[in-house]
Design a protein around this motif. Structure first.
Motif, PDB file in Angstrom:
ATOM      1  N   UNK A 561     -24.326 -60.716   3.676  1.00  0.00           N
ATOM      2  CA  UNK A 561     -24.905 -61.307   4.886  1.00  0.00           C
ATOM      3  C   UNK A 561     -25.641 -62.615   4.568  1.00  0.00           C
ATOM      4  N   UNK A 562     -26.304 -62.649   3.401  1.00  0.00           N
ATOM      5  CA  UNK A 562     -26.990 -63.876   3.000  1.00  0.00           C
ATOM      6  C   UNK A 562     -25.998 -65.023   2.819  1.00  0.00           C
ATOM      7  N   UNK A 563     -24.834 -64.691   2.256  1.00  0.00           N
ATOM      8  CA  UNK A 563     -23.802 -65.713   2.108  1.00  0.00           C
ATOM      9  C   UNK A 563     -23.308 -66.183   3.478  1.00  0.00           C
ATOM     10  N   UNK A 569     -22.193 -71.919  10.978  1.00  0.00           N
ATOM     11  CA  UNK A 569     -22.718 -73.091  11.707  1.00  0.00           C
ATOM     12  C   UNK A 569     -22.888 -72.834  13.203  1.00  0.00           C
ATOM     13  N   UNK A 570     -22.243 -71.773  13.689  1.00  0.00           N
ATOM     14  CA  UNK A 570     -22.355 -71.431  15.115  1.00  0.00           C
ATOM     15  C   UNK A 570     -23.704 -70.739  15.340  1.00  0.00           C
ATOM     16  N   UNK A 571     -24.598 -71.294  16.185  1.00  0.00           N
ATOM     17  CA  UNK A 571     -25.938 -70.715  16.410  1.00  0.00           C
ATOM     18  C   UNK A 571     -25.911 -69.287  16.909  1.00  0.00           C
ATOM     19  N   UNK A 572     -24.983 -68.949  17.790  1.00  0.00           N
ATOM     20  CA  UNK A 572     -24.904 -67.594  18.345  1.00  0.00           C
ATOM     21  C   UNK A 572     -24.534 -66.600  17.249  1.00  0.00           C
ATOM     22  N   UNK A 573     -23.476 -66.915  16.504  1.00  0.00           N
ATOM     23  CA  UNK A 573     -23.050 -66.026  15.430  1.00  0.00           C
ATOM     24  C   UNK A 573     -24.113 -65.927  14.333  1.00  0.00           C
ATOM     25  N   UNK A 574     -24.797 -67.030  14.088  1.00  0.00           N
ATOM     26  CA  UNK A 574     -25.843 -67.025  13.067  1.00  0.00           C
ATOM     27  C   UNK A 574     -26.961 -66.063  13.464  1.00  0.00           C
ATOM     28  N   UNK A 575     -27.337 -66.089  14.764  1.00  0.00           N
ATOM     29  CA  UNK A 575     -28.382 -65.182  15.244  1.00  0.00           C
ATOM     30  C   UNK A 575     -27.947 -63.727  15.097  1.00  0.00           C
ATOM     31  N   UNK A 576     -26.675 -63.435  15.357  1.00  0.00           N
ATOM     32  CA  UNK A 576     -26.147 -62.070  15.208  1.00  0.00           C
ATOM     33  C   UNK A 576     -26.247 -61.592  13.762  1.00  0.00           C
ATOM     34  N   UNK A 577     -25.903 -62.488  12.839  1.00  0.00           N
ATOM     35  CA  UNK A 577     -25.964 -62.124  11.416  1.00  0.00           C
ATOM     36  C   UNK A 577     -27.394 -61.857  10.990  1.00  0.00           C
ATOM     37  N   UNK A 578     -28.332 -62.688  11.452  1.00  0.00           N
ATOM     38  CA  UNK A 578     -29.748 -62.519  11.106  1.00  0.00           C
ATOM     39  C   UNK A 578     -30.279 -61.190  11.626  1.00  0.00           C
ATOM     40  N   UNK A 579     -29.855 -60.829  12.830  1.00  0.00           N
ATOM     41  CA  UNK A 579     -30.288 -59.554  13.405  1.00  0.00           C
ATOM     42  C   UNK A 579     -29.718 -58.377  12.606  1.00  0.00           C
ATOM     43  N   UNK A 580     -28.456 -58.493  12.228  1.00  0.00           N
ATOM     44  CA  UNK A 580     -27.834 -57.428  11.420  1.00  0.00           C
ATOM     45  C   UNK A 580     -28.539 -57.309  10.076  1.00  0.00           C
ATOM     46  N   UNK A 581     -28.926 -58.457   9.512  1.00  0.00           N
ATOM     47  CA  UNK A 581     -29.647 -58.478   8.235  1.00  0.00           C
ATOM     48  C   UNK A 581     -30.993 -57.771   8.353  1.00  0.00           C
ATOM     49  N   UNK A 582     -31.687 -57.979   9.483  1.00  0.00           N
ATOM     50  CA  UNK A 582     -32.988 -57.345   9.709  1.00  0.00           C
ATOM     51  C   UNK A 582     -32.838 -55.834   9.870  1.00  0.00           C
ATOM     52  N   UNK A 583     -31.817 -55.398  10.628  1.00  0.00           N
ATOM     53  CA  UNK A 583     -31.597 -53.965  10.845  1.00  0.00           C
ATOM     54  C   UNK A 583     -31.234 -53.246   9.551  1.00  0.00           C
ATOM     55  N   UNK A 584     -30.606 -53.964   8.622  1.00  0.00           N
ATOM     56  CA  UNK A 584     -30.146 -53.357   7.377  1.00  0.00           C
ATOM     57  C   UNK A 584     -31.301 -52.737   6.597  1.00  0.00           C
ATOM     58  N   UNK A 585     -32.472 -53.366   6.636  1.00  0.00           N
ATOM     59  CA  UNK A 585     -33.598 -52.902   5.826  1.00  0.00           C
ATOM     60  C   UNK A 585     -34.082 -51.528   6.268  1.00  0.00           C
TER      61      UNK A 585
END
Length: 592
Positions: A561-563, A569-585
């Motif tokens: 996910x960090x990669x 570069x897409x802001x919407x997709x980037x926000x989705x990845x960040x949210x998934x990264x947060x839920x992972x913890x």
């Protein structure tokens, strides 16, 4: 040469890896796997593992690994095609006519050209020996009592005094500088081309199929080194070839005579002892011992009788024993070597010495005896203690008693006193070894846990891939969390693709079948073998194992996910990845 996947799999599955490797390596069952001394590097403690379940081998010492095909390729120095043909013949499979890939064709062509060059050079040297220019080399060989028939049988020759004679001859035959350099016959550098061998009596070195793979040369007159061998090439590996083996392997004798040099082998063959072999300018290795074991079960060491020869014999004995060979040592005194002995006393007397050759352990105790002055009671007692300590190394009680009786009689030691000393030492030794083993196991356990903790992302990927392959029924959640793309390393990504494809199709993944994709690249092959030999210590409880696997999965997913965050570069997709990264913890990762 290209073969369809189903043909490769048929050859592989019909050659059980334990059965095949047992022909080369002495294996002992330990748990579900078999262990032995690795044939690909020198070691004393067996770290070479063969898994009948996975149909793979892996050395925890040097990292060599693969399936039955790669073992034969690596051990026999075969191309893929040669290994396929060898194993197909072993299993009674008729291979289809197949086309070669470009890389396989290039490697096969290279080997063929190198064999051609060596054969051409052997003929050239053979011819030069029989010309006026080779007269002094011929006189040397004649003075060594070699007959014309023997010289012809071994293909003996002569390299001219000029440092580029062979080079010019082979260039006229159309061979390129590149192929000549790779043959080991010519050195090509900034100073220009130079023959490796010149002004030497030449001894062609042949493989078991009597193909010339290298040369040895004995300098005529003054010069160093006295003996010179070909360097390592695509054809020649001195640690896995023996001089004279192409002839000795067809001998009817139940043993091999192990010599130190070319002339000893040739002299013994000429005298009728057609089972003589010698290592090639290097110390005797486990590879040599395993090669011998393919043909005989007993070796009689006939090294020089001087101090250096005796030391070499002492080094060779444990190597031969570890390979499962019976060992005796021949006494040639007062003569130095087999050649000198036979010239002085003849073949009949040499046969008597063979018959009288002593057991290797008795040879070792005789050698130890020479270090002690028996007129000094203290030194005599020290000898008894050293011999008793050696006797404790026999784990089988009956074998130990038999050797005890033989040693007591040979060195005039009271048997009862020797037995008491051996038993007393054995008791201390067992306690000491137990304590040392416990300490060693504790250190290894701490080291293993630290390594598992610190190994990093690649270690996590290896661990997860092996678990998913070995326990597909418990891996549904892991596979749902970790897509193939999460395995970012090139080799691991390819393994994940194949393993996941098998599981998605309802098939059980086969590690040895996965290996088929990596037959041409040794480094990648060893990485694949490491994947399927990475597992958690059984010292962990099931709960601890689940926690470690869950954390490994979390780290692999987090890294992926960090990669993605760095690349997206897409802001919407980037926000989705960040949210998934947060839920992972806070995500609970469990095994089904």
């Amino acid at each position: 040469m290209y073969y369809p996947d189903e043909v490769i799999e048929e050859v592989r599955t019909k050659n059980d890896i334990v059965s095949v490797i047992s022909q080369y390596v002495r294996l002992t069952k330990r748990g579900g796997n078999y262990f032995g001394v690795c044939p690909f590097h020198n070691e004393k403690t067996p770290s070479f593992s063969v898994s009948p379940g996975k149909q793979m081998y892996y050395c925890f010492g040097c990292g060599a690994g693969g399936n039955v095909l790669t073992f034969v390729m690596q051990y026999e120095n075969y191309t893929f095609t040669e290994a396929m043909q060898n194993l197909a013949e072993r299993a009674g499979i008729t291979l289809p006519q197949a086309e070669e890939t470009e890389e396989q064709k290039r490697q096969a062509d290279l080997r063929m050209r190198l064999l051609e060059v060596n054969k051409m050079a052997a003929r050239y040297y053979y011819y030069q020996l029989r010309t006026p220019a080779g007269m002094h080399a011929m006189e040397y060989l004649k003075n060594r009592n070699l007959s014309d028939e023997t010289m012809q049988k071994f293909g003996l020759g002569y390299s001219l005094m000029y440092s580029d004679a062979l080079y010019r001859y082979l260039k006229q035959k159309g061979y390129s500088d590149e192929i000549l350099d790779q043959s080991g016959l010519v050195k090509i550098d900034e100073r220009g081309p130079r023959d490796r061998f010149w002004n030497r009596a030449m001894f062609p070195i042949m493989d078991v199929n009597s193909r010339v793979i290298g040369f040895g040369g004995r300098v005529m007159g003054e010069g160093e080194p006295k003996y010179l061998n070909s360097p390592e090439t695509k054809l020649f590996d001195k640690s896995r070839n023996l001089y004279g083996l192409n002839l000795a392997r067809t001998s009817r004798r139940p043993y091999f005579l192990l010599c130190e040099g070319y002339m000893d082998v040739i002299a013994l063959h000429q005298a009728g002892f057609d089972c003589a072999v010698a290592s090639l300018g290097t110390s005797f290795t486990p590879g040599h011992a395993l090669l011998i074991k393919r043909y005989v079960t007993e070796v009689i060491i006939t090294y020089d009788s001087d101090g250096a020869g005796q030391k070499a014999a002492l080094r060779a004995i444990p190597i031969l024993k570890n390979a499962g060979l019976s060992v005796r040592v021949l006494n040639m005194k007062p003569y130095k070597d087999p050649d000198e002995f036979i010239c002085a006393l003849g073949a009949e007397e040499y046969q008597k010495r063979i018959d009288a050759a002593i057991n290797s352990f008795l040879f070792e105790t005789d050698t130890i005896r020479m270090r002690y002055d028996f007129s000094n009671p203290e030194k005599k007692t020290e000898f008894h203690r050293e011999v008793a300590a050696r006797l404790t190394e026999f784990t089988d009680e009956l074998e130990r008693d038999n050797y005890m009786e033989a040693v007591a009689a040979r060195h005039q030691i009271p048997l009862s006193a020797l037995r008491e000393m051996v038993n007393r030492m054995g008791g201390r030794r067992i306690v000491t070894e137990t304590e040392a083993e416990e300490q060693s196991e504790a250190r290894e356990l701490r080291s293993k846990r630290k390594k598992e903790k610190d190994e990093g992302l690649r270690g996590d990927q290896r661990l997860l891939l092996n678990f998913i392959t070995s326990h597909p029924e418990r891996s549904h959640s892991l596979r749902k969390l970790l897509s193939v793309e999460c395995y970012t390393d090139g080799v691991y990504h390819q393994i994940a693709e194949m393993v996941y494809a098998d599981l998605d199709a309802g098939r059980a993944p086969e590690p040895a079948a996965v290996m088929n994709r990596f037959l041409d690249e040794e480094e990648e092959r060893n990485q694949v073998a490491a994947v399927f030999n990475t597992s958690l210590s059984s010292d962990y409880t099931e709960e601890e194992q689940e926690k470690i696997l869950a954390e490994a999965a979390r780290r692999v997913k987090r890294s992926y996910l960090d990669q993605m965050v760095r690349k997206e570069t897409d802001p919407v997709k980037l926000q989705q990845i960040i949210m998934e990264r947060a839920k992972l913890e806070s995500l609970h990762i469990f095994l089904d």
